[in-house]
Design an enzyme around this catalytic site. Structure first.
Site, mmCIF file in Angstrom:
data_model
loop_
_atom_site.group_PDB
_atom_site.id
_atom_site.type_symbol
_atom_site.label_atom_id
_atom_site.label_comp_id
_atom_site.label_asym_id
_atom_site.label_seq_id
_atom_site.Cartn_x
_atom_site.Cartn_y
_atom_site.Cartn_z
ATOM 1 N N ASP A 36 3.892 21.795 -45.089
ATOM 2 C CA ASP A 36 4.693 21.832 -43.876
ATOM 3 C C ASP A 36 4.692 23.217 -43.236
ATOM 4 O OD1 ASP A 36 8.282 21.307 -43.334
ATOM 5 O OD2 ASP A 36 6.605 21.673 -41.979
ATOM 6 N N ASP A 220 3.116 22.541 -36.171
ATOM 7 C CA ASP A 220 3.977 22.050 -37.246
ATOM 8 C C ASP A 220 3.415 20.808 -37.928
ATOM 9 O OD1 ASP A 220 7.498 21.043 -37.316
ATOM 10 O OD2 ASP A 220 5.972 21.238 -38.879
HETATM 11 O O1 RB9 Z 1 11.369 21.390 -39.826
HETATM 12 C C1 RB9 Z 1 10.261 21.315 -39.410
HETATM 13 C C2 RB9 Z 1 9.159 20.782 -40.272
HETATM 14 N N1 RB9 Z 1 9.695 20.200 -41.461
HETATM 15 C C3 RB9 Z 1 10.225 18.841 -41.297
HETATM 16 C C4 RB9 Z 1 10.578 18.326 -42.687
HETATM 17 C C5 RB9 Z 1 11.114 16.952 -42.579
HETATM 18 C C6 RB9 Z 1 12.333 16.592 -42.040
HETATM 19 N N2 RB9 Z 1 12.496 15.258 -42.174
HETATM 20 C C7 RB9 Z 1 11.391 14.728 -42.787
HETATM 21 C C8 RB9 Z 1 11.073 13.411 -43.141
HETATM 22 C C9 RB9 Z 1 9.836 13.160 -43.741
HETATM 23 C C10 RB9 Z 1 8.959 14.214 -43.993
HETATM 24 C C11 RB9 Z 1 9.282 15.533 -43.637
HETATM 25 C C12 RB9 Z 1 10.505 15.770 -43.048
HETATM 26 N N3 RB9 Z 1 9.850 21.662 -38.178
HETATM 27 C C13 RB9 Z 1 10.710 22.146 -37.243
HETATM 28 S S1 RB9 Z 1 10.434 23.659 -36.527
HETATM 29 C C14 RB9 Z 1 11.811 23.565 -35.513
HETATM 30 C C15 RB9 Z 1 12.479 22.395 -35.746
HETATM 31 C C16 RB9 Z 1 13.664 22.085 -35.009
HETATM 32 C C17 RB9 Z 1 14.567 23.085 -34.721
HETATM 33 C C18 RB9 Z 1 15.694 22.785 -33.977
HETATM 34 C C19 RB9 Z 1 15.937 21.495 -33.508
HETATM 35 C C20 RB9 Z 1 15.017 20.494 -33.809
HETATM 36 C C21 RB9 Z 1 13.881 20.776 -34.559
HETATM 37 C C22 RB9 Z 1 11.849 21.578 -36.745
HETATM 38 C C23 RB9 Z 1 12.322 20.268 -37.204
HETATM 39 O O2 RB9 Z 1 13.484 20.095 -37.484
HETATM 40 N N4 RB9 Z 1 11.375 19.309 -37.344
HETATM 41 C C24 RB9 Z 1 11.736 18.008 -37.864
HETATM 42 C C25 RB9 Z 1 12.027 17.036 -36.756
HETATM 43 C C26 RB9 Z 1 12.294 15.722 -37.077
HETATM 44 C C27 RB9 Z 1 12.584 14.807 -36.069
HETATM 45 C C28 RB9 Z 1 12.586 15.209 -34.743
HETATM 46 C C29 RB9 Z 1 12.296 16.518 -34.418
HETATM 47 C C30 RB9 Z 1 11.998 17.435 -35.421
#
Ligand code: RB9
Length: 331
Positions: A36, A220
């Site tokens: 990730d 990402d």
């Molecule tokens: O966290 C990650 C990557 N890991 C995800 C791990 C994961 C989280 N549920 C999972 C479920 C299955 C597998 C992996 C994961 N990327 C980033 S960078 C900035 C933001 C962010 C910052 C502020 C506000 C929003 C996003 C995110 C984010 O929250 N993405 C998830 C998401 C999910 C849904 C919609 C948008 C973004």
């Protein structure tokens, strides 16, 4: 010592996430983890995770590893933008992926995981490949696998070659010329606060005109879809018969029978085209005539995210040199 490992889609119907086999400890325990680039914690389902929160996942049991050491007094807790999260304790242990071994890698064992992780039996944890500044371990932040492995790699890089509904690869330490066509275009990376943040030079919908724009976003691998500014996604979905931004479904949906245009985004003087098929993400439910879009608005996130829907259209080089850069190539 360089390495290469598979990126396997966890669902044959649509690309929710990709997992990669790793081994932890002595004797080696094999788990499948989500690599990730959008976070920087390496956490796993473990013998410390309550049974009620484990549903088929493989677990890491530090008590069965002769090389595991508790990092006393350290805890972690992470919350993702979708409201999911996890928390727990920290061990160090041997960690190997694709032939690359880091001895005494911080492995964060989960004592709590949210339902969205419990419900994904194919994901046994995450390997954060963002910058170590984002690591949540308290009181001392820990280094990512990539930061620990960098000095042993021929080159301080890893590449992502994700594929649509097929197995791709992550390579560590080298750039495999057979995995892309043409040239790699390198862009500067903004490392504050710790994501692989770059600026795209604009976009085009289908065969339409290219719109120059500066779109600052995060590359990402851990987020399934791609979230871009409202004016970009409105102009895209405006070209699709019957597409609506649905409060009910939480994003743009469209009749599965509608023809979708491709989406092109600029990377410096070059560009990457996401085929229409990648943007027809999934039926709302099995057999539904309503489909969910792979391109969604970022306005409720507050950040633009180039997730798997975009990344799988390219060969991406995450260059951890100083200063770091990100490379994009067609494939
Ligand atoms: O966290 C990650 C990557 N890991 C995800 C791990 C994961 C989280 N549920 C999972 C479920 C299955 C597998 C992996 C994961 N990327 C980033 S960078 C900035 C933001 C962010 C910052 C502020 C506000 C929003 C996003 C995110 C984010 O929250 N993405 C998830 C998401 C999910 C849904 C919609 C948008 C973004």
């Amino acid at each position: 010592e360089n390495g290469s490992a598979a990126a396997i889609p966890i669902d044959p119907r649509f690309d929710i996430a990709y997992v990669t086999p790793v081994t932890i400890g002595t004797p080696p325990q094999t788990l499948y983890l989500d690599f990730d680039t959008g976070s920087s914690d390496l956490w796993v389902f473990s013998s410390h995770t309550p049974e009620s929160q484990v549903r088929g996942q493989r677990i890491y049991s530090p008590e069965k590893s002769s090389t595991a050491k508790l990092l006393a007094g350290h805890t972690w807790s992470i919350l993702y933008g979708d409201g999911s999260g996890s928390l727990g304790n920290v061990y160090t242990d041997n960690f190997t992926v694709g032939g690359v071994t880091v001895t005494s890698q911080a492995v964060q064992t989960a004592q709590q995981v949210s339902y969205s992780f419990t419900s994904q039996s194919e994901i046994h944890g995450l390997v954060g490949l963002g910058f170590s500044t984002l690591n949540t371990v308290f009181p001392n932040g820990q280094l990512t696998f990539f930061d620990n492995a960098k000095s042993t790699l021929d080159s301080p890089v890893f590449t992502a070659d994700l594929k649509w509904k097929k197995e791709g690869t992550y390579d560590f330490g080298f750039i495999d010329e057979t995995k892309y066509t043409g040239e790699i275009t390198y862009l500067p990376v903004q490392t504050d606060p710790g994501y692989w943040t770059f600026t795209s030079s604009g976009y085009a919908v289908g065969d339409g005109a290219f719109h120059p724009a500066s779109i600052v976003g995060i590359a990402d691998t851990g987020t399934s879809l791609t979230y871009l500014p409202a004016e970009v996604v409105t102009s895209y979905w405006g070209q699709v018969d019957g597409a609506v931004d649905s409060d009910y479904y939480g994003g743009y949906v469209f009749p599965c029978s509608s023809k979708l245009p491709s989406f092109t985004f600029g990377v410096g003087p070059a560009n990457i085209t996401i085929p229409a098929s990648y943007i027809n993400y999934a039926q709302i439910t099995e057999g539904s005539p309503v489909c969910f879009g792979g391109l969604q608005s970022s306005s409720w996130l507050g950040v633009n995210i180039w997730g798997d829907v975009a990344l799988k259209a390219a060969f991406v080089v995450f260059n951890g040199a100083n200063p770091p850069t990100i490379g994009w190539a067609k494939k």
